[in-house]
Design a protein around this motif. Structure first.
Motif, PDB file in Angstrom:
ATOM      1  N   PRO A   1       5.457  -0.252  -4.381  1.00  0.00           N
ATOM      2  CA  PRO A   1       4.983  -0.538  -5.741  1.00  0.00           C
ATOM      3  C   PRO A   1       3.459  -0.616  -5.766  1.00  0.00           C
ATOM      4  CG  PRO A   1       5.784  -2.537  -4.705  1.00  0.00           C
ATOM      5  CD  PRO A   1       6.090  -1.421  -3.750  1.00  0.00           C
ATOM      6  N   GLY A   2       2.886  -0.500  -6.963  1.00  0.00           N
ATOM      7  CA  GLY A   2       1.440  -0.623  -7.105  1.00  0.00           C
ATOM      8  C   GLY A   2       0.710   0.693  -6.929  1.00  0.00           C
ATOM      9  N   ILE A   3      -0.597   0.601  -6.670  1.00  0.00           N
ATOM     10  CA  ILE A   3      -1.417   1.807  -6.480  1.00  0.00           C
ATOM     11  C   ILE A   3      -2.322   1.660  -5.255  1.00  0.00           C
ATOM     12  CG2 ILE A   3      -1.437   2.472  -8.913  1.00  0.00           C
ATOM     13  CD1 ILE A   3      -4.295   1.244  -9.036  1.00  0.00           C
ATOM     14  N   GLY A   4      -1.990   0.754  -4.355  1.00  0.00           N
ATOM     15  CA  GLY A   4      -2.847   0.471  -3.199  1.00  0.00           C
ATOM     16  C   GLY A   4      -2.742   1.486  -2.079  1.00  0.00           C
ATOM     17  N   CYS A   5      -3.253   1.084  -0.932  1.00  0.00           N
ATOM     18  CA  CYS A   5      -3.338   1.944   0.244  1.00  0.00           C
ATOM     19  C   CYS A   5      -2.006   2.599   0.621  1.00  0.00           C
ATOM     20  CB  CYS A   5      -3.859   1.113   1.416  1.00  0.00           C
ATOM     21  SG  CYS A   5      -5.224   1.890   2.243  1.00  0.00           S
ATOM     22  N   PRO A   6      -0.889   1.849   0.700  1.00  0.00           N
ATOM     23  CA  PRO A   6       0.363   2.487   1.088  1.00  0.00           C
ATOM     24  C   PRO A   6       0.828   3.543   0.100  1.00  0.00           C
ATOM     25  CG  PRO A   6       0.732   0.195   0.438  1.00  0.00           C
ATOM     26  CD  PRO A   6      -0.741   0.384   0.557  1.00  0.00           C
ATOM     27  N   VAL A   7       0.557   3.338  -1.188  1.00  0.00           N
ATOM     28  CA  VAL A   7       0.940   4.331  -2.198  1.00  0.00           C
ATOM     29  C   VAL A   7       0.118   5.600  -2.032  1.00  0.00           C
ATOM     30  CG1 VAL A   7       0.943   4.847  -4.675  1.00  0.00           C
ATOM     31  CG2 VAL A   7       1.773   2.642  -3.855  1.00  0.00           C
ATOM     32  N   ILE A   8      -1.167   5.440  -1.826  1.00  0.00           N
ATOM     33  CA  ILE A   8      -2.039   6.600  -1.641  1.00  0.00           C
ATOM     34  C   ILE A   8      -1.625   7.389  -0.402  1.00  0.00           C
ATOM     35  CG2 ILE A   8      -4.415   7.276  -1.099  1.00  0.00           C
ATOM     36  CD1 ILE A   8      -5.297   4.927  -2.923  1.00  0.00           C
ATOM     37  N   ALA A   9      -1.280   6.695   0.674  1.00  0.00           N
ATOM     38  CA  ALA A   9      -0.823   7.378   1.887  1.00  0.00           C
ATOM     39  C   ALA A   9       0.500   8.095   1.654  1.00  0.00           C
ATOM     40  CB  ALA A   9      -0.683   6.367   3.028  1.00  0.00           C
ATOM     41  N   SER A  10       1.377   7.504   0.856  1.00  0.00           N
ATOM     42  CA  SER A  10       2.676   8.133   0.604  1.00  0.00           C
ATOM     43  C   SER A  10       2.537   9.369  -0.273  1.00  0.00           C
ATOM     44  CB  SER A  10       3.637   7.124  -0.038  1.00  0.00           C
ATOM     45  OG  SER A  10       3.203   6.744  -1.330  1.00  0.00           O
ATOM     46  N   LEU A  11       1.538   9.408  -1.145  1.00  0.00           N
ATOM     47  CA  LEU A  11       1.332  10.548  -2.043  1.00  0.00           C
ATOM     48  C   LEU A  11       0.860  11.804  -1.318  1.00  0.00           C
ATOM     49  CD1 LEU A  11      -0.347   8.711  -5.039  1.00  0.00           C
ATOM     50  CD2 LEU A  11       1.637  10.224  -5.229  1.00  0.00           C
TER      51      LEU A  11
END
Length: 287
Positions: A171-181
């Motif tokens: 959830p969110g827009i942080g580091c893990p989300v950016i890496a997953s994108l």
């Protein structure tokens, strides 16, 4: 391998619920849970094999070798994170406070302060009829983005010839989300019809657009706030973003999740709605 990433701007939207349903509907041979801070996909997709487990090393952490230390106290004096303290005739490092900056090692006159590899988390790979890659970050660690990348890499290497992989994001827009994108072909955003849900959906759309992947939106529990649901649908029309469906609030779906099932394992209205959304997503992905 085409990669479908399922995201939400906030927690609690039902992202993992839909991810589990899609994995069942696709009979996916490769999938991953990259919410490394709090992975929970395994709760509805029970594994009957023992996973391959590997330690994940993050940033180095400080260690004071008291056999060498001359008790000068320079390391404690210069640690700006207050991670080093003198306790019972020894300098101890607070694991959670240490940020791995290396100042103590650089200034120690007798080389007693050292930076040593630290286990920041645990990678798990389940391989049976399908490949399931996931991980758990240790509490207090900040390497979630790097661990997400490792989870995806592990999945890809173990399932090279698989045509479609489904990834349950963070959830969110942080580091893990950016890496997953990074490197995905399509992002399905699961929105929530609430004031915060609309705001967070806008943020995740703006973030996902930077990665030039296909983007679509669906709404979970749409009937809990029809006004906000209409707002989200109109917003998607205004920015030419595919709206692929809505899932009603369903008490039977709640029971299924609590029993460790997906919403397509039982006969329920939420499961039927998920099937329609899944068909739309496959059409956009051209799978």
């Amino acid at each position: 391998m085409k990669q479908l990433l399922i995201l939400s701007g906030k927690g609690g939207t039902g992202k993992t619920t839909l991810a589990g349903a899609f994995i069942k509907l696709a009979q996916a041979k490769a999938y991953a849970d990259v919410d490394v801070d709090a992975p929970n996909l395994h709760l509805i997709l029970e594994q009957d094999v023992i996973p391959q487990i590997a330690d994940y090393y993050g940033m180095d952490k400080a260690y004071i070798d008291m056999d060498i230390c001359n008790l000068c106290g320079i390391c404690e004096e210069h640690c700006r994170f207050n991670a080093i303290s003198f306790v019972e005739d020894a300098f101890l490092v607070d694991y959670y406070a240490c940020e791995g900056c290396g100042v103590c090692q650089a200034i120690c006159p007798v080389d007693a302060a050292k930076m040593v590899p630290d286990i920041a988390g645990e990678l798990k790979l389940f391989t049976n009829d399908a490949v399931f890659s996931t991980a758990q970050l240790k509490m207090g660690n900040g390497n979630s983005g790097m661990l997400v990348t490792e989870v995806k890499k592990t999945m890809q290497e173990a399932a090279i010839s698989v045509p479609l992989a489904i990834i349950d994001g963070s959830p969110g827009i942080g580091c893990p989300v950016i890496a997953s994108l990074s490197g995905v072909d399509m992002v399905l955003i699961v929105a929530e019809p609430s004031l915060s849900g609309v705001s967070d959906m806008k943020r995740i759309i703006n973030t996902a657009e930077q990665f030039q992947a296909k983007i679509a939106v669906c709404i979970n529990k749409y009937d809990t706030n029809v006004e906000k649901t209409d707002m989200i649908i109109n917003m998607c029309k205004e920015i030419n973003l595919p709206f692929v469906g809505r899932v009603p609030y369903d008490t039977e779906a709640v029971k299924a999740i609590n029993n460790g099932q997906t919403i397509v394992d039982i006969d329920c209205i939420a499961g039927e709605a998920a099937k329609g959304i899944f068909a739309e997503v496959l059409n956009i992905l051209n799978v």
